[in-house]
Design a protein around this motif. Structure first.
Motif, PDB file in Angstrom:
ATOM      1  N   SER A 203       0.821  -1.208   0.000  1.00  0.00           N
ATOM      2  CA  SER A 203       0.000   0.000   0.000  1.00  0.00           C
ATOM      3  C   SER A 203       0.856   1.260   0.000  1.00  0.00           C
ATOM      4  O   SER A 203       0.377   2.323  -0.405  1.00  0.00           O
ATOM      5  CB  SER A 203      -0.924   0.018   1.223  1.00  0.00           C
ATOM      6  OG  SER A 203      -0.165   0.100   2.418  1.00  0.00           O
ATOM      7  N   GLY A 204       2.105   1.156   0.445  1.00  0.00           N
ATOM      8  CA  GLY A 204       2.941   2.358   0.539  1.00  0.00           C
ATOM      9  C   GLY A 204       2.294   3.400   1.434  1.00  0.00           C
ATOM     10  O   GLY A 204       2.350   4.597   1.162  1.00  0.00           O
ATOM     11  N   LYS A 205       1.691   2.943   2.519  1.00  0.00           N
ATOM     12  CA  LYS A 205       0.828   3.822   3.295  1.00  0.00           C
ATOM     13  C   LYS A 205       1.582   4.896   4.068  1.00  0.00           C
ATOM     14  O   LYS A 205       2.712   4.705   4.523  1.00  0.00           O
ATOM     15  CB  LYS A 205      -0.026   3.001   4.246  1.00  0.00           C
ATOM     16  CG  LYS A 205       0.730   2.189   5.271  1.00  0.00           C
ATOM     17  CD  LYS A 205      -0.225   1.317   6.070  1.00  0.00           C
ATOM     18  CE  LYS A 205       0.548   0.393   7.013  1.00  0.00           C
ATOM     19  NZ  LYS A 205      -0.358  -0.520   7.737  1.00  0.00           N
ATOM     20  N   SER A 206       0.917   6.020   4.172  1.00  0.00           N
ATOM     21  CA  SER A 206       1.367   7.137   4.988  1.00  0.00           C
ATOM     22  C   SER A 206       0.104   7.917   5.351  1.00  0.00           C
ATOM     23  O   SER A 206      -1.007   7.472   5.060  1.00  0.00           O
ATOM     24  CB  SER A 206       2.357   8.019   4.216  1.00  0.00           C
ATOM     25  OG  SER A 206       1.717   8.605   3.088  1.00  0.00           O
ATOM     26  N   THR A 207       0.264   9.055   5.978  1.00  0.00           N
ATOM     27  CA  THR A 207      -0.887   9.911   6.263  1.00  0.00           C
ATOM     28  C   THR A 207      -0.533  11.353   5.932  1.00  0.00           C
ATOM     29  O   THR A 207       0.642  11.714   5.853  1.00  0.00           O
ATOM     30  CB  THR A 207      -1.316   9.831   7.742  1.00  0.00           C
ATOM     31  OG1 THR A 207      -0.228  10.267   8.570  1.00  0.00           O
ATOM     32  CG2 THR A 207      -1.724   8.419   8.131  1.00  0.00           C
ATOM     33  N   ARG A 208      -1.557  12.131   5.732  1.00  0.00           N
ATOM     34  CA  ARG A 208      -1.378  13.578   5.611  1.00  0.00           C
ATOM     35  C   ARG A 208      -2.388  14.255   6.520  1.00  0.00           C
ATOM     36  O   ARG A 208      -3.444  13.701   6.815  1.00  0.00           O
ATOM     37  CB  ARG A 208      -1.548  14.037   4.167  1.00  0.00           C
ATOM     38  CG  ARG A 208      -2.945  13.874   3.617  1.00  0.00           C
ATOM     39  CD  ARG A 208      -3.177  14.766   2.408  1.00  0.00           C
ATOM     40  NE  ARG A 208      -4.477  14.560   1.808  1.00  0.00           N
ATOM     41  CZ  ARG A 208      -5.605  15.095   2.257  1.00  0.00           C
ATOM     42  NH1 ARG A 208      -5.601  15.843   3.358  1.00  0.00           N
ATOM     43  NH2 ARG A 208      -6.753  14.864   1.630  1.00  0.00           N
ATOM     44  N   PRO A 209      -2.105  15.482   6.955  1.00  0.00           N
ATOM     45  CA  PRO A 209      -3.056  16.181   7.820  1.00  0.00           C
ATOM     46  C   PRO A 209      -4.324  16.556   7.058  1.00  0.00           C
ATOM     47  O   PRO A 209      -4.301  16.794   5.848  1.00  0.00           O
ATOM     48  CB  PRO A 209      -2.290  17.443   8.249  1.00  0.00           C
ATOM     49  CG  PRO A 209      -0.859  17.166   7.933  1.00  0.00           C
ATOM     50  CD  PRO A 209      -0.848  16.220   6.783  1.00  0.00           C
ATOM     51  N   SER A 210      -5.431  16.592   7.777  1.00  0.00           N
ATOM     52  CA  SER A 210      -6.673  17.070   7.195  1.00  0.00           C
ATOM     53  C   SER A 210      -6.541  18.530   6.766  1.00  0.00           C
ATOM     54  O   SER A 210      -5.758  19.297   7.344  1.00  0.00           O
ATOM     55  CB  SER A 210      -7.800  16.941   8.225  1.00  0.00           C
ATOM     56  OG  SER A 210      -8.946  17.654   7.820  1.00  0.00           O
TER      57      SER A 210
END
Length: 247
Positions: A203-210
């Motif tokens: 998935s190469g997952k990460s997050t970004r802020p809303s």
């Protein structure tokens, strides 16, 4: 060996990122945090418009095990038709019986529907819960699936290397074995070199802020999920794997 990189996503922002990172194929889902569920019709249609590489949609009507009743089967057959009408390239699915064997009568129904609509089939990680993976692999091959996604029955692909290697030998070119779960730029080349799998899945997952300017204490779901962090695929994690594989 040119190794295919399949990226699983559950939002269209991640689709753009996966393509930017060099993905060769997309697994389109909703709710990756639940292991991936069937995406909406609108998401299927827009993914088909956006993507420059093949897109396979997850066909899984609920979270939990892979034992599906007649109502679930009706939904799955309808969702396979939706994939075809949306212009997607294939489906990702799997059905098990309570004893851990593949439920072949139900799988034949699903596979026949997909084949009739000229959709490719990936048998997903239900095989990692099967009671006899060698028999299951032969059954998946008879169903006409193009590939099987597996961690080698382990918590992640790195720990499942021995069984992944056995699967590749057993398959002998009749079906692609795609290694998934915990694949990253650090271990991708080792997994591929050791097992000779022709495809890797991540998935190469990460997050970004809303982008919300105001925060609220109201929770839209479980209290341990931060509504102000958006899970997205990181294009760099995809491109880093491609670089690692050629190093």
């Amino acid at each position: 060996m040119n190794t295919e990189i399949e990226v699983c996503i559950d939002n269209l922002e991640s689709l753009h990122n996966a393509l930017s990172g060099g993905a060769n194929r997309i697994e389109l889902c909703s709710s990756l945090a639940l292991g991936g569920l069937t995406p909406s019709l609108g998401m299927m249609k827009q993914a088909a418009r956006i993507s420059s590489v093949p897109v396979y949609a997850m066909i899984r009507p609920r979270q939990g095990d892979f034992i599906f009743d007649d109502d679930d089967m009706f939904c799955m057959l309808e969702d396979i038709e939706a994939c075809a009408s949306s212009g997607l390239d294939g489906v990702v699915l799997g059905v098990l019986a309570p004893n851990g064997s593949i439920d072949m009568p139900k799988m034949h129904k699903l596979a026949n529907k997909a084949h009739s609509l000229e959709l490719g089939i990936t048998f997903h990680r239900a095989i990692d819960q099967s009671s006899d993976y060698q028999t299951a692999l032969e059954q998946v091959i008879t169903l006409g699936c193009k590939r099987v996604l597996t961690s080698g029955l382990a918590a992640n692909a790195e720990q499942g290397i021995d069984i992944l290697s056995d699967m590749v030998k057993q398959a002998d070119g009749r079906i692609d074995i795609m290694a998934g779960a915990g694949v990253n730029a650090t271990n991708a080349k080792m997994i591929q070199n050791t097992t000779q799998v022709p495809a890797l899945h991540l998935s190469g997952k990460s997050t970004r802020p809303s982008l919300m300017e105001n925060n609220s204490s109201a929770q839209m779901g479980n209290s341990d999920i931060d509504d102000y962090q958006v899970p997205v695929t990181d294009a760099n994690k995809i491109s880093d794997i491609k670089v690692a594989l050629t190093a």
